[in-house]
Design a protein around this motif. Structure first.
Motif, PDB file in Angstrom:
ATOM      1  N   ASN A 239       0.810  -1.224   0.000  1.00 50.19           N
ATOM      2  CA  ASN A 239       0.000   0.000   0.000  1.00 50.19           C
ATOM      3  C   ASN A 239       0.839   1.268   0.000  1.00 50.19           C
ATOM      4  O   ASN A 239       0.419   2.295  -0.535  1.00 50.19           O
ATOM      5  N   GLU A 240       2.013   1.237   0.610  1.00 56.74           N
ATOM      6  CA  GLU A 240       2.846   2.437   0.637  1.00 56.74           C
ATOM      7  C   GLU A 240       3.531   2.686  -0.701  1.00 56.74           C
ATOM      8  O   GLU A 240       4.079   3.758  -0.929  1.00 56.74           O
ATOM      9  N   GLU A 241       3.506   1.688  -1.585  1.00 60.45           N
ATOM     10  CA  GLU A 241       4.097   1.825  -2.913  1.00 60.45           C
ATOM     11  C   GLU A 241       3.039   1.971  -3.995  1.00 60.45           C
ATOM     12  O   GLU A 241       3.343   1.975  -5.181  1.00 60.45           O
ATOM     13  N   THR A 242       1.777   2.075  -3.571  1.00 59.58           N
ATOM     14  CA  THR A 242       0.651   2.129  -4.496  1.00 59.58           C
ATOM     15  C   THR A 242       0.163   3.556  -4.682  1.00 59.58           C
ATOM     16  O   THR A 242       0.181   4.359  -3.749  1.00 59.58           O
ATOM     17  N   GLN A 243      -0.261   3.870  -5.900  1.00 55.94           N
ATOM     18  CA  GLN A 243      -0.913   5.150  -6.131  1.00 55.94           C
ATOM     19  C   GLN A 243      -2.179   5.229  -5.262  1.00 55.94           C
ATOM     20  O   GLN A 243      -2.934   4.264  -5.181  1.00 55.94           O
ATOM     21  N   ASP A 244      -2.399   6.372  -4.637  1.00 51.14           N
ATOM     22  CA  ASP A 244      -3.574   6.547  -3.789  1.00 51.14           C
ATOM     23  C   ASP A 244      -3.667   5.387  -2.803  1.00 51.14           C
ATOM     24  O   ASP A 244      -4.657   4.654  -2.748  1.00 51.14           O
ATOM     25  N   GLY A 245      -2.594   5.232  -1.991  1.00 53.44           N
ATOM     26  CA  GLY A 245      -2.425   4.057  -1.151  1.00 53.44           C
ATOM     27  C   GLY A 245      -3.478   3.833  -0.091  1.00 53.44           C
ATOM     28  O   GLY A 245      -3.611   2.724   0.415  1.00 53.44           O
ATOM     29  N   ASP A 246      -4.255   4.849   0.259  1.00 52.95           N
ATOM     30  CA  ASP A 246      -5.310   4.638   1.256  1.00 52.95           C
ATOM     31  C   ASP A 246      -6.617   4.157   0.635  1.00 52.95           C
ATOM     32  O   ASP A 246      -7.547   3.803   1.355  1.00 52.95           O
ATOM     33  N   ARG A 247      -6.674   4.131  -0.701  1.00 55.16           N
ATOM     34  CA  ARG A 247      -7.915   3.739  -1.369  1.00 55.16           C
ATOM     35  C   ARG A 247      -7.759   2.531  -2.285  1.00 55.16           C
ATOM     36  O   ARG A 247      -8.530   1.576  -2.203  1.00 55.16           O
ATOM     37  N   ILE A 248      -6.763   2.541  -3.173  1.00 53.98           N
ATOM     38  CA  ILE A 248      -6.629   1.500  -4.196  1.00 53.98           C
ATOM     39  C   ILE A 248      -6.402   0.107  -3.606  1.00 53.98           C
ATOM     40  O   ILE A 248      -7.023  -0.862  -4.069  1.00 53.98           O
ATOM     41  N   PRO A 249      -5.536  -0.090  -2.596  1.00 52.08           N
ATOM     42  CA  PRO A 249      -5.352  -1.449  -2.079  1.00 52.08           C
ATOM     43  C   PRO A 249      -6.638  -2.072  -1.551  1.00 52.08           C
ATOM     44  O   PRO A 249      -6.908  -3.261  -1.792  1.00 52.08           O
ATOM     45  N   GLY A 250      -7.449  -1.296  -0.830  1.00 57.64           N
ATOM     46  CA  GLY A 250      -8.713  -1.825  -0.331  1.00 57.64           C
ATOM     47  C   GLY A 250      -9.663  -2.191  -1.456  1.00 57.64           C
ATOM     48  O   GLY A 250     -10.338  -3.215  -1.405  1.00 57.64           O
TER      49      GLY A 250
END
Length: 501
Positions: A239-250
Motif C-alpha cells: 500500500n505504501e508503494e501504491t498510487q492513492d495508497g489509502d484507497r486503491i489497495p482496499g
C-alpha cells in the motif's frame, strides 16, 4: 511519447517518491495490485488440490461450499479496506491490531502468526512448483525423488528471491504473465468440460447450502474452502508503494476476491458437469483424483497435448504465489522493524531498487532452510505442517475483523455505512473466522487428522497450536530487547537505512 498501457495501469509512468520507510511510492496501480492479490492465492493450484476434497465431503454441493467459504473472506476484506484507509502501512494487520488491542496481540497475531503461515506455505509452493517443473521436462523419476525436488525447489526460491529483490516493477511485470496463464488455462478447461459430449447440465441446486446434511459436513467443507481463498491480503502490504495508497489497495482486495469467486464457481460447475461426483473412475469423489483434480481431468477434457497447459498453469500458479509471498513478507517485517518491534536490520532498503533488501534475502534463506528441514525430517511432517496453516489463517483474519470494529468503535453511530462496513460486517467475519479456528482446532486434535500424531494428539494440531505457542514464547523473549514498542506500541517510525547496491 506514447505510454505503455501496462506501465500506466501499474502506475510506472509516475515519478517514484520515497515513503518514510524508504520504499518507492507510485509504483503500483489498481491492475498491478489486483494481479498481486490474485497471484498470492495461487488459484490454479489451490483449486486443483482442494476441489476434490470438498466434493468428497458435500458431493455436488461443492459450489455452495465455495460460495459459503467466500462469505467470511469478503467480510474480512471489508475490514482490511477500512483499516487501510485509516492506516495505510505496509505492516497491515500487525499495525492495525497493535493500534486496536496493544503491542502484545499486535506482535503475536498480527506479526508472528501470518509470517509463520506464509513461511510454511512457501515451503509447499516451492515443492509443488519443483515437482511440476520436473514432470513437465519429462523427468518423472526425479519428480518423485525428494533430493531432486529439494534442489529444484531451492533454485526456484533463489529465482523468486532475486526477482523480488530487484523491485515491484519487475515483479509486477512477471506476475501479469503468470496470472494470465492461470486464468486462460482455467477458462479453457471450463469451456472444454462444458462442451464435452456426455457432460450434464449444471444446476442451481448445487448452490443450495441447506441440503448439505448436517453441520459437520457444512463446517468441514467451508474450512477447506478458506484455504482456497487465503492470500489475497498480500496486495495490501504494497500500500505504501501504491498510487492513492489509502484507497486503491482496499478496492483491489474486494475486486480480487470477487474475481476468485467467479473463476472458482465456473471451474467447479464445469468439472462436476463433466466428471460427476462419483467415487470411481473420473468422478470427483474418487480419492485417487482428490490430490489434483485438474491433472486427473486434464487429458480427458482437453486431450494429451492441451492437458500440458493445465500442468503449466498449476506450476506457474505455485511459483507466482511464491513470488508474491517473497514480496509481501519482507514488507511486514520492514514495518515491524520500523515501529521498533524487530531488529533494525530489517529496515535496510536497497538504494537502487527501493526494496526491503535485508528482509527479502532473510526470507529467501529462511524459507530454504525450513524447506530442507521439513523435507529431511519427513515428507509426512511437511504435509501436516501445510494442513496446520488453516488454524493460523482463521486466527489472524478473525482478530483483524475484531480489530476493525474496536478501532472504529467511536464512529459506528456516524452513519449507516460506518455501522455496516466498520462494524457489523467485520464483526460477522471475525466471528466466522474464530469459529472456524475453534472447529479446526477441535478436529485436528484427532490423531487420525493428517498423518502424524504424538501421544494420541494429532500432529496437525500440535504444529498449528504449537507454532502459536512458540510465537508467544519468542515474544516474551524479545520483549526485553524492544521495550519501547512493547510499552506502548506507538513508537516513531525508524528512519530507513540503505545498503550498498
Amino acid at each position: 511519447m506514447a505510454t505503455n498501457p501496462i506501465e500506466a495501469a501499474a502506475g510506472l509512468d509516475a515519478p517514484p517518491t520515497h515513503t518514510e520507510k524508504g520504499l518507492r511510492g507510485n509504483t503500483v496501480g489498481l491492475l498491478a495490485a489486483v494481479t498481486l492479490g490474485l497471484s498470492s492465492v495461487a488459484p490454479a493450484y489451490s483449486l486443483a488440490v482442494s476441489l476434490g476434497f470438498v466434493v468428497m465431503v458435500v458431493g455436488n454441493l461443492a459450489p455452495a461450499a465455495l460460495l459459503l467459504g467466500f462469505v467470511p473472506i469478503l467480510l474480512t476484506a471489508f475490514a482490511f479496506r477500512e483499516l487501510n484507509r485509516e492506516m495505510p502501512d505496509c505492516g497491515t494487520t500487525f499495525v492495525w491490531t497493535t493500534r486496536a488491542f496493544g503491542p502484545l496481540p499486535g506482535w503475536l497475531s498480527g506479526g508472528w502468526v501470518p509470517q509463520i503461515a506464509t513461511l510454511i506455505a512457501m515451503t509447499a509452493l516451492s515443492r509443488v512448483g519443483a515437482t511440476y517443473l520436473l514432470d513437465l521436462f519429462g523427468l518423472d523419476s526425479l519428480a518423485t525423488n525428494d533430493i531432486a525436488v529439494l534442489i529444484t525447489a531451492v533454485l526456484i526460491l533463489a529465482t523468486v528471491t532475486t526477482v523480488a529483490y530487484r523491485g515491484l516493477q519487475l515483479a509486477a511485470s512477471v506476475q501479469y504473465v503468470l496470472v494470465g496463464i492461470q486464468f486462460v488455462a482455467l477458462l479453457g478447461f471450463g469451456i472444454a468440460a462444458f462442451a464435452r459430449h456426455g457432460a450434464s447440465a449444471p444446476s442451481l441446486s448445487w448452490l443450495n447450502p441447506f441440503t448439505m446434511g448436517g453441520l459437520g459436513p457444512f463446517a468441514e467443507a467451508v474450512l477447506l474452502c478458506l484455504f482456497i481463498y487465503w492470500g489475497w491480503d498480500a496486495l495490501i502490504t504494497v500500500n505504501e508503494e501504491t498510487q492513492d495508497g489509502d484507497r486503491i489497495p482496499g478496492k483491489a482486495a474486494v475486486i480480487s476476491t470477487l474475481v476468485l469467486l467467479g473463476s472458482y464457481l465456473f471451474t467447479a460447475f464445469a468439472a462436476i458437469s463433466f466428471a460427476g461426483t462419483g467415487t470411481e473412475g473420473l468422478g470427483l469423489g474418487n480419492a485417487d483424483n482428490a490430490a489434483d483434480v485438474l491433472a486427473a481431468l486434464g487429458t480427458p477434457v482437453l486431450g494429451s497435448a492441451l492437458a500440458t497447459v493445465v500442468k503449466i498453469a498449476i506450476c506457474v500458479s505455485a511459483v507466482s504465489a511464491l513470488l508474491t509471498c517473497m514480496i509481501a513478507s519482507p514488507r511486514t517485517t520492514l514495518s515491524m522493524s520500523s515501529h521498533g518491534a524487530l531488529p533494525k536490520a530489517f529496515t535496510k532498503i536497497h538504494p537502487v531498487y527501493g526494496t526491503p533488501a535485508f528482509g527479502t534475502l532473510f526470507y529467501g534463506i529462511f524459507a530454504t532452510a525450513l524447506l530442507a528441514l521439513l523435507t529431511l525430517v519427513s515428507r509426512n511432517f511437511l504435509g501436516d505442517a501445510i494442513l496446520s496453516i488453516g488454524l493460523l489463517i482463521a486466527l489472524y483474519y478473525g482478530v483483524t475483523g475484531f480489530a476493525c470494529v474496536w478501532f472504529f468503535r467511536n464512529q459506528l453511530r456516524g452513519s449507516i455505512r460506518d455501522l455496516l462496513l466498520k462494524g457489523v460486517l467485520p464483526a460477522t467475519g471475525g466471528v466466522l473466522m474464530l469459529a472456524a479456528f475453534a472447529r479446526s482446532a477441535h478436529d485436528m486434535l484427532d490423531p487420525a487428522y493428517g498423518v502424524t500424531s504424538f501421544h494420541g494428539v494429532g500432529g496437525v494440531f500440535l504444529l498449528g497450536i504449537g507454532s502459536i505457542v512458540v510465537g508467544a514464547v519468542v515474544m516474551l523473549i524479545v520483549r526485553a530487547r524492544f521495550r519501547p514498542f512493547f510499552r506502548d506500541g506507538r513508537t516513531a517510525v525508524v528512519a530507513p537505512t540503505s545498503i550498498e547496491a
